[in-house]
Design a protein around this motif. Structure first.
Motif, PDB file in Angstrom:
ATOM      1  N   ALA A  60       0.860  -1.186   0.000  1.00 38.49           N
ATOM      2  CA  ALA A  60       0.000   0.000   0.000  1.00 38.49           C
ATOM      3  C   ALA A  60       0.894   1.233   0.000  1.00 38.49           C
ATOM      4  O   ALA A  60       1.827   1.331   0.802  1.00 38.49           O
ATOM      5  N   PHE A  61       0.606   2.179  -0.890  1.00 38.82           N
ATOM      6  CA  PHE A  61       1.322   3.450  -0.915  1.00 38.82           C
ATOM      7  C   PHE A  61       0.535   4.456  -0.088  1.00 38.82           C
ATOM      8  O   PHE A  61      -0.677   4.611  -0.269  1.00 38.82           O
ATOM      9  N   SER A  62       1.223   5.160   0.796  1.00 37.29           N
ATOM     10  CA  SER A  62       0.554   6.085   1.703  1.00 37.29           C
ATOM     11  C   SER A  62       0.639   7.535   1.254  1.00 37.29           C
ATOM     12  O   SER A  62      -0.161   8.364   1.676  1.00 37.29           O
ATOM     13  N   ARG A  63       1.607   7.858   0.390  1.00 32.11           N
ATOM     14  CA  ARG A  63       1.785   9.243  -0.038  1.00 32.11           C
ATOM     15  C   ARG A  63       1.097   9.482  -1.380  1.00 32.11           C
ATOM     16  O   ARG A  63       1.307   8.750  -2.338  1.00 32.11           O
ATOM     17  N   LYS A  64       0.290  10.508  -1.453  1.00 31.52           N
ATOM     18  CA  LYS A  64      -0.449  10.826  -2.674  1.00 31.52           C
ATOM     19  C   LYS A  64       0.465  11.538  -3.675  1.00 31.52           C
ATOM     20  O   LYS A  64       1.044  12.574  -3.377  1.00 31.52           O
ATOM     21  N   PRO A  65       0.587  10.995  -4.890  1.00 33.52           N
ATOM     22  CA  PRO A  65       1.409  11.655  -5.908  1.00 33.52           C
ATOM     23  C   PRO A  65       0.599  12.703  -6.661  1.00 33.52           C
ATOM     24  O   PRO A  65      -0.596  12.877  -6.421  1.00 33.52           O
ATOM     25  N   ALA A  66       1.245  13.417  -7.576  1.00 33.89           N
ATOM     26  CA  ALA A  66       0.529  14.366  -8.430  1.00 33.89           C
ATOM     27  C   ALA A  66      -0.437  13.605  -9.328  1.00 33.89           C
ATOM     28  O   ALA A  66      -0.074  12.598  -9.931  1.00 33.89           O
ATOM     29  N   LEU A  67      -1.678  14.086  -9.396  1.00 31.64           N
ATOM     30  CA  LEU A  67      -2.731  13.382 -10.133  1.00 31.64           C
ATOM     31  C   LEU A  67      -3.527  14.344 -11.014  1.00 31.64           C
ATOM     32  O   LEU A  67      -3.614  15.528 -10.701  1.00 31.64           O
ATOM     33  N   PRO A  68      -4.151  13.802 -12.102  1.00 34.61           N
ATOM     34  CA  PRO A  68      -3.949  12.463 -12.666  1.00 34.61           C
ATOM     35  C   PRO A  68      -2.651  12.430 -13.480  1.00 34.61           C
ATOM     36  O   PRO A  68      -2.222  13.460 -13.998  1.00 34.61           O
ATOM     37  N   GLU A  69      -2.068  11.262 -13.594  1.00 40.16           N
ATOM     38  CA  GLU A  69      -0.779  11.166 -14.258  1.00 40.16           C
ATOM     39  C   GLU A  69      -0.455   9.704 -14.557  1.00 40.16           C
ATOM     40  O   GLU A  69      -1.022   8.803 -13.935  1.00 40.16           O
ATOM     41  N   LEU A  70       0.456   9.504 -15.506  1.00 43.24           N
ATOM     42  CA  LEU A  70       0.945   8.159 -15.801  1.00 43.24           C
ATOM     43  C   LEU A  70       2.121   7.840 -14.878  1.00 43.24           C
ATOM     44  O   LEU A  70       3.058   8.629 -14.761  1.00 43.24           O
ATOM     45  N   TYR A  71       2.052   6.670 -14.258  1.00 43.82           N
ATOM     46  CA  TYR A  71       3.134   6.201 -13.392  1.00 43.82           C
ATOM     47  C   TYR A  71       3.519   4.787 -13.795  1.00 43.82           C
ATOM     48  O   TYR A  71       2.898   4.169 -14.671  1.00 43.82           O
ATOM     49  N   GLY A  72       4.551   4.282 -13.148  1.00 47.00           N
ATOM     50  CA  GLY A  72       4.978   2.914 -13.367  1.00 47.00           C
ATOM     51  C   GLY A  72       5.164   2.215 -12.039  1.00 47.00           C
ATOM     52  O   GLY A  72       5.568   2.833 -11.051  1.00 47.00           O
ATOM     53  N   LEU A  73       4.874   0.935 -11.986  1.00 49.54           N
ATOM     54  CA  LEU A  73       5.119   0.105 -10.817  1.00 49.54           C
ATOM     55  C   LEU A  73       6.161  -0.943 -11.191  1.00 49.54           C
ATOM     56  O   LEU A  73       6.014  -1.637 -12.204  1.00 49.54           O
ATOM     57  N   THR A  74       7.203  -1.048 -10.381  1.00 52.43           N
ATOM     58  CA  THR A  74       8.255  -2.015 -10.683  1.00 52.43           C
ATOM     59  C   THR A  74       8.836  -2.577  -9.398  1.00 52.43           C
ATOM     60  O   THR A  74       8.789  -1.929  -8.342  1.00 52.43           O
ATOM     61  N   LEU A  75       9.397  -3.753  -9.477  1.00 52.09           N
ATOM     62  CA  LEU A  75      10.009  -4.391  -8.325  1.00 52.09           C
ATOM     63  C   LEU A  75      11.495  -4.087  -8.226  1.00 52.09           C
ATOM     64  O   LEU A  75      12.141  -4.486  -7.259  1.00 52.09           O
ATOM     65  N   GLN A  76      12.037  -3.396  -9.218  1.00 44.84           N
ATOM     66  CA  GLN A  76      13.439  -3.007  -9.224  1.00 44.84           C
ATOM     67  C   GLN A  76      13.531  -1.522  -9.572  1.00 44.84           C
ATOM     68  O   GLN A  76      12.845  -1.064 -10.485  1.00 44.84           O
ATOM     69  N   PRO A  77      14.375  -0.752  -8.880  1.00 48.23           N
ATOM     70  CA  PRO A  77      14.482   0.683  -9.170  1.00 48.23           C
ATOM     71  C   PRO A  77      14.784   0.986 -10.636  1.00 48.23           C
ATOM     72  O   PRO A  77      14.321   1.983 -11.171  1.00 48.23           O
ATOM     73  N   ALA A  78      15.562   0.119 -11.280  1.00 49.01           N
ATOM     74  CA  ALA A  78      15.912   0.329 -12.691  1.00 49.01           C
ATOM     75  C   ALA A  78      15.180  -0.652 -13.602  1.00 49.01           C
ATOM     76  O   ALA A  78      15.538  -0.824 -14.768  1.00 49.01           O
ATOM     77  N   GLY A  79      14.148  -1.300 -13.058  1.00 48.06           N
ATOM     78  CA  GLY A  79      13.447  -2.307 -13.837  1.00 48.06           C
ATOM     79  C   GLY A  79      12.429  -1.728 -14.804  1.00 48.06           C
ATOM     80  O   GLY A  79      12.117  -0.540 -14.783  1.00 48.06           O
ATOM     81  N   SER A  80      11.906  -2.591 -15.656  1.00 46.91           N
ATOM     82  CA  SER A  80      10.871  -2.194 -16.605  1.00 46.91           C
ATOM     83  C   SER A  80       9.531  -2.122 -15.875  1.00 46.91           C
ATOM     84  O   SER A  80       9.089  -3.111 -15.281  1.00 46.91           O
ATOM     85  N   PRO A  81       8.857  -0.965 -15.875  1.00 49.61           N
ATOM     86  CA  PRO A  81       7.646  -0.804 -15.064  1.00 49.61           C
ATOM     87  C   PRO A  81       6.360  -1.231 -15.754  1.00 49.61           C
ATOM     88  O   PRO A  81       6.292  -1.284 -16.995  1.00 49.61           O
ATOM     89  N   TYR A  82       5.368  -1.496 -14.939  1.00 54.89           N
ATOM     90  CA  TYR A  82       4.001  -1.681 -15.426  1.00 54.89           C
ATOM     91  C   TYR A  82       3.362  -0.299 -15.499  1.00 54.89           C
ATOM     92  O   TYR A  82       3.319   0.424 -14.505  1.00 54.89           O
ATOM     93  N   PHE A  83       2.877   0.090 -16.683  1.00 59.17           N
ATOM     94  CA  PHE A  83       2.277   1.411 -16.866  1.00 59.17           C
ATOM     95  C   PHE A  83       0.910   1.464 -16.190  1.00 59.17           C
ATOM     96  O   PHE A  83       0.069   0.591 -16.419  1.00 59.17           O
ATOM     97  N   ILE A  84       0.693   2.506 -15.368  1.00 64.78           N
ATOM     98  CA  ILE A  84      -0.606   2.654 -14.724  1.00 64.78           C
ATOM     99  C   ILE A  84      -0.974   4.133 -14.594  1.00 64.78           C
ATOM    100  O   ILE A  84      -0.186   4.945 -14.130  1.00 64.78           O
ATOM    101  N   PHE A  85      -2.179   4.466 -15.031  1.00 70.78           N
ATOM    102  CA  PHE A  85      -2.700   5.828 -14.885  1.00 70.78           C
ATOM    103  C   PHE A  85      -3.389   5.941 -13.528  1.00 70.78           C
ATOM    104  O   PHE A  85      -4.335   5.212 -13.237  1.00 70.78           O
ATOM    105  N   LEU A  86      -2.889   6.845 -12.705  1.00 73.28           N
ATOM    106  CA  LEU A  86      -3.455   7.036 -11.375  1.00 73.28           C
ATOM    107  C   LEU A  86      -4.369   8.259 -11.359  1.00 73.28           C
ATOM    108  O   LEU A  86      -4.061   9.283 -11.962  1.00 73.28           O
ATOM    109  N   GLU A  87      -5.474   8.123 -10.644  1.00 68.03           N
ATOM    110  CA  GLU A  87      -6.443   9.205 -10.496  1.00 68.03           C
ATOM    111  C   GLU A  87      -6.826   9.318  -9.025  1.00 68.03           C
ATOM    112  O   GLU A  87      -6.450   8.472  -8.208  1.00 68.03           O
ATOM    113  N   ASP A  88      -7.558  10.357  -8.670  1.00 69.79           N
ATOM    114  CA  ASP A  88      -7.879  10.612  -7.270  1.00 69.79           C
ATOM    115  C   ASP A  88      -9.066   9.772  -6.806  1.00 69.79           C
ATOM    116  O   ASP A  88     -10.153  10.290  -6.520  1.00 69.79           O
TER     117      ASP A  88
END
Length: 324
Positions: A60-88
């Protein structure tokens, strides 16, 4: 296209009915503990802005990022991310660590649903896409990422104007507005913008010093699959026309010098090469409005641009025409 319009309409209705604030939670199949990283997309690159602990396969992420925006989720800092559009609003992700793209499921984001539907189709026209969802962050991202490199400056301006006012301050519109004057300056019929960059041995190399022949200014990178597949066509054209007044000047968007040099050697690219090793922040790429590679500009002996993005048979035909 009707299915896409129906999907976004339904998603927008669901969005308007939801008043719950942002939250991002999920599970990771195949991982019980560790870290998951949230990355923000900027100029075709992802930058880590937050991380969360994975406990018993959940996060669970507790800090709200700038929204709406495209982000990535990855298990490695330099890894290939899963693209996800986050909204409020609450968003859940079931991430598959083995198959990010095919098996991961995200729920709660109307923009994500729209983007997923778009990616499943091959016949989407950008004007219809904008008409179906002019206020979606996914729409402006798609215009920026998938269409800007094949549109004229006038077309880009027109499509940007069709977007909802709420999107006009996004990073994507900002890039598009900055891109159009660059494309006009580097258009066919104009003098090729000059630049100086480091060569393979660190020497200073100036583009205009190579004017006087028909010069193909080629933008590529060793990590770019389509570029590597196009290189044999360039080698063939170079061998056939190098004695008739043709040359190639290559700009690499690599970020690792050893990979760049290996790509040159492996593909037998026997012409001038330069790079600032800045990836998508490449200064010459920005100077010519290059948003996708491979990309090229054919410059006449007088330094005037005579064509853009000639590949394969198109390049061969043009060279045969001017160097017969």
């Amino acid at each position: 296209m009707r299915n896409l319009i129906s999907l976004i309409a339904a998603a927008l209705v669901a969005t308007s009915a939801s008043a719950q604030p942002f939250s991002l939670t999920g599970t990771v199949k195949g991982v019980e503990s560790g870290k998951i990283y949230l990355q923000r997309f900027s100029n075709k690159m992802f930058f880590t802005i937050d991380s969360a602990d994975i406990r018993n396969g959940a996060f669970a992420f507790s800090r709200k990022p700038a929204l709406p925006e495209l982000y990535g989720l990855t298990l490695q800092p330099a890894g290939s991310p899963y693209f996800i559009f986050l909204e409020d609003r609450p968003i859940t992700v079931a991430l598959d660590s083995a198959k990010y793209y095919s098996n991961t499921i995200a729920k709660g984001s109307a923009a994500q649903d729209f983007f997923t539907a778009y990616r499943s189709r091959r016949d989407v026209k950008i004007d219809e896409l904008i008409q179906s969802a002019p206020a979606s962050i996914a729409t402006v991202y798609i215009l920026y990422r998938d269409y800007s490199y094949r549109l004229t400056p006038d077309e880009i301006d027109r499509y940007v104007q069709q977007l909802d006012p709420s999107l006009q301050q996004t990073q994507y519109v900002k890039v598009l507005r900055e891109l159009t004057p660059v494309l006009r300056k580097a258009a066919v019929g104009n003098k090729a913008p000059d630049f100086t960059l480091a060569g393979v041995k660190g020497e200073t190399v100036k583009l205009s010093d190579h004017f006087g022949k028909y010069l193909l200014l080629d933008f590529w990178a060793s990590w770019c699959g389509p570029c590597r597949r196009e290189n044999p066509n360039l080698v063939k054209a170079y061998e056939k026309y190098k004695g008739k007044g043709f040359d190639i000047f290559a700009v690499s968007l690599d970020k690792d010098k050893s990979s760049w040099l290996k790509g040159i050697a492996d593909d037998k690219l026997a012409w001038t090469h330069v790079s600032d090793l800045a990836f998508w922040n490449s200064a010459p790429a920005a100077l010519y409005g290059v948003r996708a590679i491979p990309s090229n500009v054919l410059i006449g002996p007088d330094g005037v641009i005579i064509a853009r993005n000639l590949r394969g048979e198109e390049l061969e035909k043009k060279l045969a025409e001017i160097l017969h």
